[in-house]
Design a protein around this motif. Sequence first.
Motif, PDB file in Angstrom:
ATOM      1  N   TRP A 109       0.940  -1.094   0.045  1.00  0.00           N
ATOM      2  CA  TRP A 109      -0.018   0.002   0.099  1.00  0.00           C
ATOM      3  C   TRP A 109       0.944   1.354  -0.134  1.00  0.00           C
ATOM      4  O   TRP A 109       1.844   1.421   0.699  1.00  0.00           O
ATOM      5  CB  TRP A 109      -0.870   0.301   1.294  1.00  0.00           C
ATOM      6  N   TRP A 110       0.530   2.142  -0.813  1.00  0.00           N
ATOM      7  CA  TRP A 110       1.646   3.076  -1.131  1.00  0.00           C
ATOM      8  C   TRP A 110       0.812   4.619  -0.619  1.00  0.00           C
ATOM      9  O   TRP A 110      -0.336   4.927  -1.162  1.00  0.00           O
ATOM     10  CB  TRP A 110       2.171   3.247  -2.582  1.00  0.00           C
ATOM     11  N   MET A 111       1.563   5.652  -0.337  1.00  0.00           N
ATOM     12  CA  MET A 111       0.968   6.947  -0.351  1.00  0.00           C
ATOM     13  C   MET A 111       2.194   7.861  -0.162  1.00  0.00           C
ATOM     14  O   MET A 111       3.325   7.592   0.322  1.00  0.00           O
ATOM     15  CB  MET A 111       0.139   7.275   1.059  1.00  0.00           C
ATOM     16  N   SER A 112       2.261   9.047  -1.066  1.00  0.00           N
ATOM     17  CA  SER A 112       3.210  10.171  -1.092  1.00  0.00           C
ATOM     18  C   SER A 112       3.227  10.722   0.182  1.00  0.00           C
ATOM     19  O   SER A 112       2.187  10.963   0.912  1.00  0.00           O
ATOM     20  CB  SER A 112       3.138  10.858  -2.190  1.00  0.00           C
ATOM     21  N   LEU A 113       4.265  11.366   0.545  1.00  0.00           N
ATOM     22  CA  LEU A 113       4.449  12.393   1.694  1.00  0.00           C
ATOM     23  C   LEU A 113       3.380  13.696   1.416  1.00  0.00           C
ATOM     24  O   LEU A 113       2.577  13.835   2.686  1.00  0.00           O
ATOM     25  CB  LEU A 113       5.692  12.996   1.801  1.00  0.00           C
ATOM     26  N   GLY A 114       3.123  13.913   0.266  1.00  0.00           N
ATOM     27  CA  GLY A 114       2.275  15.146   0.044  1.00  0.00           C
ATOM     28  C   GLY A 114       0.856  14.501   0.550  1.00  0.00           C
ATOM     29  O   GLY A 114       0.044  15.353   1.134  1.00  0.00           O
ATOM     30  N   CYS A 115       0.603  13.527   0.002  1.00  0.00           N
ATOM     31  CA  CYS A 115      -0.839  13.008   0.276  1.00  0.00           C
ATOM     32  C   CYS A 115      -0.977  12.559   1.682  1.00  0.00           C
ATOM     33  O   CYS A 115      -2.260  12.848   2.259  1.00  0.00           O
ATOM     34  CB  CYS A 115      -1.000  11.740  -0.424  1.00  0.00           C
ATOM     35  N   CYS A 116       0.064  12.156   2.271  1.00  0.00           N
ATOM     36  CA  CYS A 116      -0.190  11.838   3.947  1.00  0.00           C
ATOM     37  C   CYS A 116      -0.354  13.301   4.612  1.00  0.00           C
ATOM     38  O   CYS A 116      -1.159  13.063   5.540  1.00  0.00           O
ATOM     39  CB  CYS A 116       1.349  11.428   4.138  1.00  0.00           C
ATOM     40  N   LEU A 136      11.153   9.030 -15.211  1.00  0.00           N
ATOM     41  CA  LEU A 136      12.718   9.728 -15.334  1.00  0.00           C
ATOM     42  C   LEU A 136      13.286   9.576 -16.661  1.00  0.00           C
ATOM     43  O   LEU A 136      14.379   9.914 -17.091  1.00  0.00           O
ATOM     44  CB  LEU A 136      13.419   8.531 -14.442  1.00  0.00           C
ATOM     45  N   GLY A 137      12.344   8.808 -17.661  1.00  0.00           N
ATOM     46  CA  GLY A 137      12.699   8.501 -18.925  1.00  0.00           C
ATOM     47  C   GLY A 137      13.985   7.812 -18.869  1.00  0.00           C
ATOM     48  O   GLY A 137      14.849   7.738 -19.861  1.00  0.00           O
ATOM     49  N   ALA A 138      14.266   6.683 -18.160  1.00  0.00           N
ATOM     50  CA  ALA A 138      15.188   5.767 -18.119  1.00  0.00           C
ATOM     51  C   ALA A 138      15.263   4.992 -19.272  1.00  0.00           C
ATOM     52  O   ALA A 138      14.224   4.070 -19.552  1.00  0.00           O
ATOM     53  CB  ALA A 138      15.144   5.030 -16.792  1.00  0.00           C
ATOM     54  N   GLU A 139      16.423   4.602 -19.917  1.00  0.00           N
ATOM     55  CA  GLU A 139      16.326   3.712 -21.208  1.00  0.00           C
ATOM     56  C   GLU A 139      17.290   2.573 -20.661  1.00  0.00           C
ATOM     57  O   GLU A 139      17.205   1.438 -21.253  1.00  0.00           O
ATOM     58  CB  GLU A 139      16.835   4.345 -22.261  1.00  0.00           C
ATOM     59  N   ALA A 184       4.753  11.150  -9.545  1.00  0.00           N
ATOM     60  CA  ALA A 184       5.358  12.352  -9.758  1.00  0.00           C
ATOM     61  C   ALA A 184       5.629  13.348  -8.523  1.00  0.00           C
ATOM     62  O   ALA A 184       6.343  14.086  -8.307  1.00  0.00           O
ATOM     63  CB  ALA A 184       4.290  12.867 -10.598  1.00  0.00           C
ATOM     64  N   ARG A 185       4.622  13.111  -7.667  1.00  0.00           N
ATOM     65  CA  ARG A 185       4.868  13.864  -6.163  1.00  0.00           C
ATOM     66  C   ARG A 185       5.988  13.464  -5.495  1.00  0.00           C
ATOM     67  O   ARG A 185       6.616  14.477  -5.028  1.00  0.00           O
ATOM     68  CB  ARG A 185       3.666  13.490  -5.364  1.00  0.00           C
ATOM     69  N   VAL A 186       6.296  12.315  -5.407  1.00  0.00           N
ATOM     70  CA  VAL A 186       7.737  11.723  -4.694  1.00  0.00           C
ATOM     71  C   VAL A 186       8.862  12.393  -5.467  1.00  0.00           C
ATOM     72  O   VAL A 186       9.741  12.902  -4.734  1.00  0.00           O
ATOM     73  CB  VAL A 186       7.603  10.258  -4.613  1.00  0.00           C
ATOM     74  N   LEU A 187       8.978  12.271  -6.731  1.00  0.00           N
ATOM     75  CA  LEU A 187      10.197  12.942  -7.408  1.00  0.00           C
ATOM     76  C   LEU A 187      10.086  14.431  -7.148  1.00  0.00           C
ATOM     77  O   LEU A 187      11.327  14.840  -6.935  1.00  0.00           O
ATOM     78  CB  LEU A 187      10.083  12.663  -8.842  1.00  0.00           C
ATOM     79  N   ILE A 188       9.081  15.057  -7.058  1.00  0.00           N
ATOM     80  CA  ILE A 188       9.103  16.608  -6.820  1.00  0.00           C
ATOM     81  C   ILE A 188       9.540  16.723  -5.655  1.00  0.00           C
ATOM     82  O   ILE A 188      10.352  17.596  -5.029  1.00  0.00           O
ATOM     83  CB  ILE A 188       7.691  17.042  -6.895  1.00  0.00           C
TER      84      ILE A 188
END
Length: 331
Positions: free
Chosen positions: A222-229, A270-273, A317-321
């Motif tokens: 179960w996942w949640m970003s810091l911002g959402c928390c 990230l656009g990781a190749e 997206a929120r986590v990377l920001i």
Amino acid sequence: MHILITGADGFVGAALVQRLLTEPPPALAARPLHLSLLDRQFRAPPTAPQVEQHAGDLSDPALLQRVLATPVDLVFHLASLPGAQAERDPELGLAANLLAPVALLNALAQQRRQSATAPVPRVVLASSVAVYGPTDPSRRLHEDARPQPALSYGTHKWMTELLLADHSRRGELDGRSLRLPGIVARPSRESGHGSAFMSQIFHALREGQVYRCPTSPQATAWWMSLGCCLDNLLHAATLPADGLPASRCWQVPVLTASVDQVVQAIEQALGAEAPPHLAYHPDAEIEARFGRYPAIDTPAAEAAGFRHDGSIAGLVARVLIQLDAADGAAR
């Protein structure tokens, strides 16, 4: 408004302090805010005049007396010892995760008992999904599922939920418990969390580092970003007291996803190749406790206004920001 935050120098606590100083909800900003921050130690002095730091042990009566000398309107109780660490040191886990919150809630209730004109302290408790114990990933769970904790950490969180609900029944406190999932992405230096892999995959992929993931790619969490928390904690703090359930407890909505799904979303963002910098080395105990979560239905929590991140892509997206902002602040 006097707000007390325990665990205020931790991952969630420090972010909550910053949010309250920069973007307080209108319901809390109607009066000038005074923040009392409590933690065992602080990495930096306060940066705002309305902030006061108190370093020490939450179960110290003298410390609580000092902090509560001015009646408290709102408390965010975030302080705890991580579950894996508490399991290794049962006495320390008991002291931090049960005896300390008992002392805090009793001291807050005493504030109300001693003065009928004192505010009824509103208490937002950061509880945990650890209260459920082992779950069957093949069967959906409902927010009303009976807790069956398999770790002392989950047991202590459940006991604190019940105590807070009882104080609320007596009119001494106005409690709101939120069962939180793994919040990402915690600092890479943090240890003691059995669910640390949920954060470490973000750091590894973002920084191009090799990481030995202690679960299989198919492990579900179960996942949640810091911002959402933070959004959910502040929403709990501003809910009207009328009409709250007797339990005073909600399982906040969460995103259920496999490690592989999150890894793919991170790589896409990230656009990781290049191939992922992850090597999977499943640990049976970690996978059993933290990687077998089923989808969960939370209609009551959603009706009350609690929310998840919307999608895995939105969470990533929120986590990377968040991580970019943390890097910028550290420079």
